[in-house]
Design a protein around this motif. Structure first.
Motif, mmCIF file in Angstrom:
data_model
loop_
_atom_site.group_PDB
_atom_site.id
_atom_site.type_symbol
_atom_site.label_atom_id
_atom_site.label_comp_id
_atom_site.label_asym_id
_atom_site.label_seq_id
_atom_site.Cartn_x
_atom_site.Cartn_y
_atom_site.Cartn_z
ATOM 1 N N ALA A 1 -1.266 11.789 -1.038
ATOM 2 C CA ALA A 1 -0.998 10.400 -0.582
ATOM 3 C C ALA A 1 -2.141 10.126 0.444
ATOM 4 O O ALA A 1 -2.575 9.002 0.347
ATOM 5 C CB ALA A 1 0.428 10.576 0.215
ATOM 6 N N LYS A 2 -2.373 11.051 1.217
ATOM 7 C CA LYS A 2 -3.554 10.893 2.001
ATOM 8 C C LYS A 2 -4.907 10.295 1.562
ATOM 9 O O LYS A 2 -5.527 9.338 1.900
ATOM 10 C CB LYS A 2 -3.710 12.093 2.945
ATOM 11 C CG LYS A 2 -3.477 12.083 4.417
ATOM 12 C CD LYS A 2 -4.160 13.174 5.361
ATOM 13 C CE LYS A 2 -3.227 14.584 5.244
ATOM 14 N NZ LYS A 2 -3.744 15.564 6.027
ATOM 15 N N LEU B 1 -4.407 6.598 0.577
ATOM 16 C CA LEU B 1 -4.280 5.936 1.465
ATOM 17 C C LEU B 1 -5.530 5.615 2.326
ATOM 18 O O LEU B 1 -5.833 4.721 3.085
ATOM 19 C CB LEU B 1 -3.176 6.387 2.454
ATOM 20 C CG LEU B 1 -1.718 6.204 1.878
ATOM 21 C CD1 LEU B 1 -0.619 7.218 2.801
ATOM 22 C CD2 LEU B 1 -1.315 4.693 1.680
ATOM 23 N N ALA B 2 -6.339 6.792 2.341
ATOM 24 C CA ALA B 2 -7.630 6.573 2.931
ATOM 25 C C ALA B 2 -8.531 5.648 2.268
ATOM 26 O O ALA B 2 -9.235 4.946 2.855
ATOM 27 C CB ALA B 2 -8.173 7.889 3.108
ATOM 28 N N TYR C 1 3.607 11.608 -6.082
ATOM 29 C CA TYR C 1 2.920 11.503 -4.778
ATOM 30 C C TYR C 1 3.395 11.816 -3.769
ATOM 31 O O TYR C 1 3.215 11.327 -2.583
ATOM 32 C CB TYR C 1 2.180 9.896 -4.904
ATOM 33 C CG TYR C 1 1.500 9.302 -5.861
ATOM 34 C CD1 TYR C 1 0.014 10.057 -6.429
ATOM 35 C CD2 TYR C 1 1.883 8.269 -6.626
ATOM 36 C CE1 TYR C 1 -0.291 9.743 -7.204
ATOM 37 C CE2 TYR C 1 0.988 7.899 -7.751
ATOM 38 C CZ TYR C 1 -0.024 8.508 -8.015
ATOM 39 O OH TYR C 1 -0.705 8.082 -9.099
ATOM 40 N N SER C 2 4.543 12.609 -4.062
ATOM 41 C CA SER C 2 5.327 12.963 -2.858
ATOM 42 C C SER C 2 4.499 14.055 -2.178
ATOM 43 O O SER C 2 4.835 14.540 -1.046
ATOM 44 C CB SER C 2 6.680 13.592 -3.429
ATOM 45 O OG SER C 2 6.304 14.630 -4.149
ATOM 46 N N ASP C 3 3.458 14.635 -2.536
ATOM 47 C CA ASP C 3 2.790 15.509 -1.955
ATOM 48 C C ASP C 3 1.847 14.721 -0.827
ATOM 49 O O ASP C 3 1.081 13.681 -1.338
ATOM 50 C CB ASP C 3 1.823 16.376 -2.777
ATOM 51 C CG ASP C 3 0.780 17.244 -2.210
ATOM 52 O OD1 ASP C 3 0.985 17.814 -0.903
ATOM 53 O OD2 ASP C 3 -0.102 17.525 -2.607
ATOM 54 N N ILE C 4 1.893 14.941 0.414
ATOM 55 C CA ILE C 4 1.029 14.373 1.444
ATOM 56 C C ILE C 4 -0.308 14.590 1.394
ATOM 57 O O ILE C 4 -1.151 13.614 1.618
ATOM 58 C CB ILE C 4 1.712 15.105 2.717
ATOM 59 C CG1 ILE C 4 1.624 14.002 3.841
ATOM 60 C CG2 ILE C 4 1.092 16.236 3.252
ATOM 61 C CD1 ILE C 4 2.611 13.232 4.343
ATOM 62 N N SER D 1 1.027 -1.105 0.071
ATOM 63 C CA SER D 1 0.103 0.091 0.023
ATOM 64 C C SER D 1 0.813 1.310 -0.027
ATOM 65 O O SER D 1 0.419 2.202 -0.395
ATOM 66 C CB SER D 1 -0.901 -0.024 1.184
ATOM 67 O OG SER D 1 -0.137 -0.085 2.394
ATOM 68 N N THR D 2 2.091 0.995 0.608
ATOM 69 C CA THR D 2 2.918 2.325 0.372
ATOM 70 C C THR D 2 3.836 2.320 -0.734
ATOM 71 O O THR D 2 4.512 3.343 -1.081
ATOM 72 C CB THR D 2 3.811 2.345 1.518
ATOM 73 O OG1 THR D 2 4.794 1.248 1.473
ATOM 74 C CG2 THR D 2 3.055 2.314 3.002
ATOM 75 N N LEU E 1 3.987 5.771 -2.651
ATOM 76 C CA LEU E 1 4.935 6.934 -2.300
ATOM 77 C C LEU E 1 6.087 6.949 -2.824
ATOM 78 O O LEU E 1 6.860 8.088 -2.474
ATOM 79 C CB LEU E 1 4.692 6.796 -0.703
ATOM 80 C CG LEU E 1 3.415 6.624 0.125
ATOM 81 C CD1 LEU E 1 3.767 6.634 1.632
ATOM 82 C CD2 LEU E 1 2.708 7.833 -0.068
ATOM 83 N N ASN E 2 6.578 5.720 -3.334
ATOM 84 C CA ASN E 2 7.821 6.081 -3.666
ATOM 85 C C ASN E 2 7.918 6.891 -5.216
ATOM 86 O O ASN E 2 9.198 7.048 -5.770
ATOM 87 C CB ASN E 2 8.407 4.552 -4.152
ATOM 88 C CG ASN E 2 8.608 3.848 -2.988
ATOM 89 O OD1 ASN E 2 9.081 4.506 -1.906
ATOM 90 N ND2 ASN E 2 8.357 2.695 -3.057
#
Lengths: 342, 342
Positions: free
Chosen positions: A251-252, A255-256, A245-248, A236-237, A240-241
């Motif tokens: 990403a949220k 991930l949600a 998607y380096s913007d939090i 799931s992460t 993020l690599n």
DNA sequence: GATTAGCACTCAATACAGATGAGTGCTAAC
DNA sequence: GTTAGCACTCATCTGTATTGAGTGCTAATC
């Protein structure tokens, strides 16, 4: 203006480069590539045309070009043929999967991990749809005086279990008899058919109606209720690599989404067909994944019942590789789950 | 130099403010607070002392002060008494939990969600340790000619199930007999004791040794093998809402940890005692959580078997609130899982 | 002796101004 | 049709003030 051969070749070169680097690609970069025998200026002219046609976009004036979703769609529709997976990789996957024990849950879990690892994107696998599976056995096991555990074994070896309450008068032996009877009546039928069969049984069954009535009512409810979807997520992460998607905040968002298995399952079921299908950007219809692509496929278990697998990655995903791996993994999962029944 | 009453009061004020804002707090801020009747200059002197004592740190010369882990430790040890949870909140929690069906898995899932929601931190719950649970029944159900499903019902209603292979000669009836025998032998014993009991049975059992031997060997393996930990996580993205984790690299660290349920379970089991315990910063011993605090507690199921719950948040966590909620939730989970057996 | 006002000092954060360079679009030459 | 050349754009980088929150120290005050 029409998309001739050369424009298409240039567009392909741009997409290929962008998939690799995630950076806007300029005319010089393309010109330098072997196979493209034109000067930057010529490429620029063509790129200008491609932009007008809607295949390219410029983040800002002095940046290179970025492929649009329309470009990916074209790329996928025109170019994509599934490739061959390397022998070593095949072997790595097989070996990893072999080490897993035979539980459906475990196999799916392993498959999700393998899929995420092989693609380096996030993977999602939905367990076989239980409603379409054929029942093999029903067993009711006493737990306490007034509760029992009902277990349903299906053709895929999948179990639906639930605690039900039973009258205190029913002892172990009579529950065993009830199990045998239910197995006899329900075997080879799908869960979806349970309701009708129960209705028929109520008519025919004269004895013990009062006693059995309650139990079967509960069973029916449990069997036909919408089970929370059995969904596993791998890596799931992983997303993020990727620089996009380096913007939090972004990403949220997704991930949600991964926290709600139900929504994920819905997404896959809505978008999935039998073959490997690709949904680029907003095509998948979920706001949180607007700048992601979703590749879905399905796998079969036995004659009935099938599940979904999918991977989620940036729109600049390596579609060819992903499609290849998806096809292969769909096969592997089908095979492993079907071998359960042997 | 000694930490007198006033220094302690100022330290507490600083911590309280920092927990709220996550920003270095300056002398003026503390001075303005009601209850502190001193000028910024006085506060500054005290802060300087507190820094020398190791309770405060300065990110840089012209910034305010930030509490050190030592400060949190003091704060937690000296101040913390669990508070009262508001009646409305209690009711909200109870209601949400009530709606869940009786499956252990579901209850734990719901509890993790509630815990994450109430604290706004990430929650982790480890299912009751299966090794210490008492077996109530063993049931073996045929699936195909050569495989069967083994189900073990324990005192907490928890099920361990596994597909095992059986000789083709064993039909449904003899499996039923085997189930009855095993139930008789194993009931009221813990899973941990299975190995010895099996050894004894092998000695005593003269008949059918060859036939049963294989089945029981497999059973023993399945029962005593290390099950992948049953861990559920609630609100895994909650931490992303706190400014200290707005850095994607930090975020990746603990999100990766959440993917490995085994490691999480190990973390909780290693750090957990019976009471609510607090591990600040590096105390928890996992690099990925070095700037997090971990609060753990346990819950009991029946007479034996207990599970863990924990929450993970920034070191500047609202400890009082968290401890209160943890105590309450430990109770709620115990109650709900124990009512299973009624 | 404890407290506080005053002031110089530090330093992150912010804003601004060139400079740089990757890349484009257009035009004229090939 | 292709390409060389050139002016232009604009994000990014670099260096420089400016600002302001906050400190430490000293001397005056209570």
């Amino acid at each position: 203006m029409v998309l001739d051969e050369r424009k298409f070749m240039i567009l392909k070169a741009i997409i290929d480069d962008y998939i690799l680097t995630a950076m806007p690609v300029g005319s010089r970069t393309i010109s330098r590539k072997s196979g493209v025998g034109f000067s930057p200026a010529t490429i620029r002219n063509e790129m200008s045309d491609l932009e007008e046609l809607g295949y390219l976009a410029q983040p800002h004036t002095s940046a290179g070009r970025v492929p649009s979703n329309k470009a990916y769609r074209l790329y996928v529709d025109r170019i994509l043929s599934s490739g061959e997976i390397s022998a070593e990789e095949k072997q790595r996957i097989e070996e990893y999967m072999k080490r897993r024990s035979g539980q459906v849950e475990d196999i799916i879990r392993a498959a999700a991990d393998v899929l995420a690892d092989a693609t380096q994107y996030t993977s999602v696998i939905v367990a076989p749809q239980i409603q379409t599976l054929r029942i093999k056995r029903v067993q009711i096991v006493p737990v306490t005086d007034t509760t029992a555990l009902m277990i349903v074994v299906t053709s895929a070896g999948i179990i639906k279990d639930a605690i039900i309450s039973v009258p205190a008068e029913m002892d172990s032996e009579s529950l065993h008899k009830l199990s045998e009877m239910l197995t006899h009546e329900l075997a080879e039928h799908t869960l979806a058919e349970v309701r009708q069969i129960f209705a028929r049984m109520f008519r025919d069954l004269s004895i013990n109606r009062r006693l059995l009535g309650g139990v079967m009512q509960v069973m029916e409810d449990k069997l036909t209720e919408d089970a929370p979807e059995d969904v596993v997520i791998g890596g799931s992460t992983k997303l993020l690599n990727y620089p996009e998607y380096s913007d939090i905040e972004k990403a949220k968002n997704f991930l949600a989404l991964f926290e709600s298995r139900d929504r994920l399952a819905g997404l896959l079921k809505r978008n999935g067909g039998m073959d490997v299908t690709i949904h680029i950007g907003a095509e998948n219809g979920v706001a949180a994944l607007n700048d992601c692509s979703l590749v879905t496929a399905s796998y079969r278990v036995g004659e009935h019942g099938n599940g979904m697998l999918g991977i989620i990655g940036p729109t600049r995903m390596n579609y060819r590789r992903v499609v290849t791996i998806m096809e292969y993994m769909g096969d592997v999962i089908s095979r492993m789950l079907s071998s359960e029944q042997k």
